[in-house]
Design an enzyme around this catalytic site. Structure first.
Site, short mmCIF file in Angstrom:
data_model
loop_
_atom_site.label_atom_id
_atom_site.label_comp_id
_atom_site.label_asym_id
_atom_site.label_seq_id
_atom_site.Cartn_x
_atom_site.Cartn_y
_atom_site.Cartn_z
N ARG A 1 -1.57 -13.07 13.76
CA ARG A 1 -2.75 -12.37 13.43
C ARG A 1 -2.30 -11.04 13.78
NH1 ARG A 1 -4.24 -17.01 14.58
NH2 ARG A 1 -5.39 -17.73 15.83
N MET B 1 -2.64 4.04 10.89
CA MET B 1 -2.80 4.90 10.45
C MET B 1 -1.59 5.62 10.72
SD MET B 1 -6.47 6.05 10.58
CE MET B 1 -8.16 5.28 9.87
N GLY C 1 -5.09 19.44 7.92
CA GLY C 1 -3.90 18.82 8.15
C GLY C 1 -3.69 19.68 6.06
N ASP D 1 -1.39 12.02 11.45
CA ASP D 1 -0.49 11.70 10.99
C ASP D 1 1.03 12.03 11.40
OD1 ASP D 1 -1.93 9.98 9.61
OD2 ASP D 1 -2.53 11.55 8.47
#
Ligand code: F6P
Length: 379
Positions: free
Chosen positions: A293, A198, A131, A156
């Site tokens: 939640r 993420m 990355g 990502d």
């Protein structure tokens, strides 16, 4: 100088390195690059665990941090998650964490030592698969004199100049599957479920999975959020009879005027993000009075078998990296240039059938890997 010699001599031996967080598709890159190189008569070595295989050979049972890659070594690995070479996010040669006599850690630049190790092992070029961190290191090594090709990897999808990185499709696919499942339980209980995904400082995973699954709110780092409007959306849905809501939050999302939620920051490592999902759920619960939640998908998004898209993209990138070296390229990243949704006249779209262009890079990849099309041609 040693580095000039590396640059100028013909390629006989290349090294592959996988660095930073793993991503599904790494093994596809390794396979295609290895076969494409072997088919050119080059030797291939894999560096274990980023560059640690060169820095710390003694930590491996066989005392060898370099693995010679043969056809057999890369057989049957394309569908496997992770990386057969191992990886680390604690091995940046420019800011290598070194234990100091007083017990603290300091970041040390080990570039000269690394270049000497490449020379010692007669490695003529490096394909670095990573990355932005690994590719920044790759660029640094290129500027220091090493022949380097980068391959863009990350779940990502936050790298510039490529439409996609491999790993992203798998991550979005799995996030979507999870969010789909959460819809049914959220519906049964009439709850708000906040799903944290993420993505570091980019909202690609949250956006794509959230939109694909019909989430009711999506919070991304690119848009600092306020929760009052999200609570309004939840209440409006309630009034319309939908008692549940799904909120997808990117780990790097932050409130207006606030900061990103950080779990930890260690020497020689990037800061670890996380925790925003819990905060969002708690505040939504108090704003709406509804039970909320949180589900954190975390590293589940990095694991598992790559999708066919990521396998193919990894193979295409791997073969292209070797072709780039063969063409004399240096200091570049192989990249995908797809297009956006566009408008074309119906008359043009139906003029003829679209067949496989024989020079497209999937064809070149197949030939680089030695796949026969029954026409007697090879790479
Ligand atoms: O860059 C990939 C990624 O999974 C990010 O989405 C996440 O913030 C980070 O790596 C987590 O890294 P680690 O493996 O150190 O937990």
């Amino acid at each position: 100088m040693a580095t000039v010699e590396i640059m100028s001599r013909p390629i006989q031996r290349i090294a592959l390195s996988t660095g930073g967080g793993d991503a599904p598709g790494l093994n596809a890159v390794i396979r295609a690059a290895t076969l494409a190189a072997i088919n050119r008569g080059w030797d291939v070595v894999g560096i274990r665990d980023g560059f640690n295989g060169l820095f710390l050979p003694g930590q491996y049972p066989d005392g060898n941090g370099l693995v010679t890659l043969t056809r057999e070594d890369v057989r049957g690995i394309v569908h496997l998650g992770g990386t057969i070479l191992g990886t680390t996010n604690r091995g940046n040669p420019i800011a290598y964490p070194v234990l100091q006599p007083d017990g603290s850690w300091a970041e040390v630049d080990r570039t000269p030592e690394l270049l000497a190790l490449f020379e010692q092992h007669r490695i003529d070029a490096l394909i670095t698969i990573g990355g932005d961190g690994s590719l920044t290191i790759g660029n640094h090594l290129h500027q220091a004199g090493l022949r380097v090709i980068g391959v863009p990897k990350t779940i990502d999808n936050d790298l510039m100049r490529t439409e996609a990185t491999f790993g992203f499709d798998t991550a979005v696919g799995f996030a979507s599957e999870c969010i789909d499942r959460l819809f049914s339980t959220a519906t049964s209980h009439g709850r708000v479920i906040v799903v944290e995904v993420m993505g570091r400082y980019a909202g690609w995973i949250a956006l794509n999975a959230g939109v694909a699954c019909g989430a009711h709110a999506i919070l991304i780092p690119e848009i600092p959020f306020e929760l009052a409007p999200v609570a309004d959306t939840i209440r409006e849905r309630e009034q319309r009879g939908s008692k549940f809501s799904i909120v997808v939050v990117a780990e790097g999302a932050m409130p207006v005027g606030g900061t990103v939620s950080v779990v930890a920051k260690a020497v020689g490592q990037a800061e670890r993000l996380g925790g925003i999902g819990e905060k969002v759920a708690a505040e939504l619960e108090s704003l709406t009075g509804k039970e909320a939640r949180t589900v954190v998908l975390g590293h589940l998004l990095r694991g598992g078998s790559p999708t066919s898209f990521d396998r193919l993209l990894g193979l295409r990138f791997g073969a292209a990296a070797v072709r780039a070296l063969d063409e004399g390229q240096d200091g570049i990243m192989v990249a995908l240039n797809a297009t956006t949704v566009d408008y074309v006249p119906l008359a043009e779209a139906t003029q003829r059938q679209k067949t496989v262009p024989l020079d497209c890079d999937t064809m070149l990849t197949a030939r680089d890997m030695g796949i026969s099309f029954g026409d007697g041609l090879s790479a």
